[in-house]
Design a protein around this motif. Structure first.
Motif: not given
Length: 149
Positions: A4, A6-8, A20, A22-24, A45, A47, A52
């Motif tokens: 999945r 995630k957007v940081f 975008a 999957s992890s930090r 992160e 949202s 985004y």
């Protein structure tokens, strides 16, 4: 199954950088950061919003948006430069210095061995002189004693 996304995001004050992944740790790697921007509170992160959406449209790519320079412009950021290794000249200098250091160590060991040999010869000579002195002293002391009688 794909991880999945995630957007940081983080900002240097001039630009916002969004990715975008999957992890930090993968976000930090994409940004080319050697420090944990999440621990310092500089990264977080995201949202929603245009950054985004742009990041999700190009997973793994860093999206750059101008905050004070090129305000509002959203584009893919340049890849962070990887540290280049030492130049050929620097490598040659290192190699030369290592060779000089090894030669110095060999020279030092030879000098130490020579000094040890000389020291042993002096100690042997000292011992011989002590024995000769003791022998002659004993003889002269006996002669002196005989003369006094």
């Amino acid at each position: 199954m794909a991880p999945r996304l995630k957007v940081f995001t983080w900002s240097d004050g001039f630009h916002a950088f969004t990715v975008a992944v999957s992890s930090r740790p993968k976000a930090l790697e994409a940004w080319g950061s050697k420090q944990d921007l999440f621990a310092t509170g500089l990264a977080s992160e995201l949202s929603g919003g245009p950054d985004y959406e742009a990041a999700l449209a190009a997973p793994g790519e860093v999206i750059e948006r101008g905050l004070t320079i090129d305000v509002g412009k959203i584009a893919k950021a340049a890849k962070p430069k990887k540290a280049a290794g030492p130049s050929k000249a620097r490598l040659a200098k290192i190699e030369k210095l290592q060779a000089e250091l090894e030669a110095l160590d060999v020279e030092h060991q030879a000098a130490q061995a020579s000094l040890a040999d000389r020291l042993k010869a002096l100690e042997d000579e000292r011992g011989e002189r002590e024995r000769t002195h003791a022998k002659r002293r004993k003889t002269l002391t006996a002669a002196l004693k005989a003369a006094r009688r």
